[in-house]
Write an enzyme that holds these catalytic residues in place. Structure first.
Site, PDB file in Angstrom:
ATOM      1  N   HIS A 141       8.910   3.050   9.052  1.00  0.00           N
ATOM      2  CA  HIS A 141       8.822   2.161  10.219  1.00  0.00           C
ATOM      3  C   HIS A 141       7.685   2.643  11.116  1.00  0.00           C
ATOM      4  O   HIS A 141       7.626   3.829  11.467  1.00  0.00           O
ATOM      5  CB  HIS A 141      10.140   2.182  10.991  1.00  0.00           C
TER       6      HIS A 141
ATOM      7  N   GLU B 148      22.528   0.298  11.070  1.00  0.00           N
ATOM      8  CA  GLU B 148      21.781  -0.022  12.296  1.00  0.00           C
ATOM      9  C   GLU B 148      20.301  -0.200  11.957  1.00  0.00           C
ATOM     10  O   GLU B 148      19.673   0.715  11.396  1.00  0.00           O
ATOM     11  CB  GLU B 148      21.936   1.122  13.311  1.00  0.00           C
TER      12      GLU B 148
ATOM     13  N   SER C 149       0.827  -1.217   0.000  1.00  0.00           N
ATOM     14  CA  SER C 149       0.000   0.000   0.000  1.00  0.00           C
ATOM     15  C   SER C 149       0.861   1.268   0.000  1.00  0.00           C
ATOM     16  O   SER C 149       0.466   2.277  -0.599  1.00  0.00           O
ATOM     17  CB  SER C 149      -0.964  -0.001   1.178  1.00  0.00           C
TER      18      SER C 149
HETATM   19  C1  GRF Z   1       3.886  -0.666   6.923  1.00  0.00           C
HETATM   20  O1  GRF Z   1       3.131  -0.695   8.072  1.00  0.00           O
HETATM   21  C2  GRF Z   1       5.250  -0.111   7.194  1.00  0.00           C
HETATM   22  O2  GRF Z   1       5.262   0.801   8.239  1.00  0.00           O
HETATM   23  C3  GRF Z   1       6.032  -1.338   7.542  1.00  0.00           C
HETATM   24  O3  GRF Z   1       5.498  -2.359   6.740  1.00  0.00           O
HETATM   25  C4  GRF Z   1       4.163  -2.047   6.395  1.00  0.00           C
HETATM   26  C5  GRF Z   1       4.037  -2.143   4.917  1.00  0.00           C
HETATM   27  O4  GRF Z   1       2.717  -2.022   4.471  1.00  0.00           O
HETATM   28  N1  GRF Z   1       7.440  -1.111   7.339  1.00  0.00           N
HETATM   29  P1  GRF Z   1       2.419  -2.003   2.912  1.00  0.00           P
HETATM   30  O5  GRF Z   1       2.994  -3.302   2.332  1.00  0.00           O
HETATM   31  O6  GRF Z   1       3.044  -0.794   2.323  1.00  0.00           O
HETATM   32  O7  GRF Z   1       0.924  -1.992   2.824  1.00  0.00           O
END
Ligand code: GRF
Length: 220
Positions: A116, A150, A20
């Site tokens: 994140h 990191e 998404s």
């Molecule tokens: C998101 O919640 C992002 O914060 C995390 O992984 C998820 C990916 O969602 N890193 P999508 O595949 O972009 O819907």
């Protein structure tokens, strides 16, 4: 990396699942909110739903199945080659669920963004929503940051901050946070593509000004 002056910046997006965030960025490019080109979408999972979404948008897609590689090193080097074939100016991790080696992160450092779902540096790693609830935090959020060696530790570019409600559970929080993800990731990518956002010496800069450790904060 290719520094393309006359041409639009080329973006490669790495996914593992739903895609998404990839879709939000690709739509912002399609709608000309971001002046760039999506060079390709790469998934390490052959059946990632995001691949179907990317193909429906007419985007180039590649698959690199990590289970076919004997080691993390071999996988990451093959991934570097696959990305380089697409001549990127920016590599975007959008729900890419592989821990990357230092060889990889160093190779693309300064041109590699991740999203994140926490207010980094809080809650690096997994289960961020539940951890924020368990800690009794009054606020939670999501961060776009430059990627360094990191894990979830590079300099922040932008954060969206949300209040945690009494009735919240991890699922509800995750859904409200995803709405914010689809706002802040295109913003960060746009800034980068316009040459406004950069990383130098382990710090993020916007319009030549060093950003605070939190990055730019959007509060709702
Ligand atoms: C998101 O919640 C992002 O914060 C995390 O992984 C998820 C990916 O969602 N890193 P999508 O595949 O972009 O819907």
């Amino acid at each position: 990396m290719q520094a393309s002056e006359a041409e639009k910046p080329r973006i490669v997006i790495l996914i593992s699942g739903n895609g998404s965030n990839m879709q939000a960025i690709a739509e912002a490019v399609h709608n000309k909110e971001i002046d760039a080109e999506i060079a390709g979408i790469i998934s390490n999972r052959p059946l990632a739903e995001g691949l179907t979404k990317a193909q429906a948008m007419g985007l180039h897609t590649d698959i690199i199945d990590h289970t076919l590689y004997a080691s993390r090193d071999e996988f990451d080097h093959a991934l570097i080659r696959m990305i380089e074939d697409l001549k990127p100016d920016l590599v975007v991790l959008a729900g890419f669920m592989r821990i990357l080696t230092a060889d990889f992160t160093r190779y693309f450092e300064g041109n590699l963004l991740n999203i994140h779902p926490s207010l980094l540096p809080k809650y690096q790693g997994l289960n961020t929503h539940q951890r924020a609830l368990d800690a009794g935090d009054s606020e939670h959020g999501v961060t776009v940051h430059f990627v360094t060696e990191e894990l979830d530790g590079g300099p922040n570019a932008i954060q969206a901050i949300l209040p945690i409600l009494d009735i919240d559970n991890a699922k509800a929080l995750q859904q409200r946070i995803q709405v914010q993800e689809h706002i802040i990731y295109p913003i960060a990518v746009k800034w980068f593509c316009e040459g406004r956002l950069s990383m130098e010496g382990q710090h993020a800069f916007l319009d030549g000004q060093e950003l605070p450790a939190s990055g730019v904060q959007l509060r709702s």
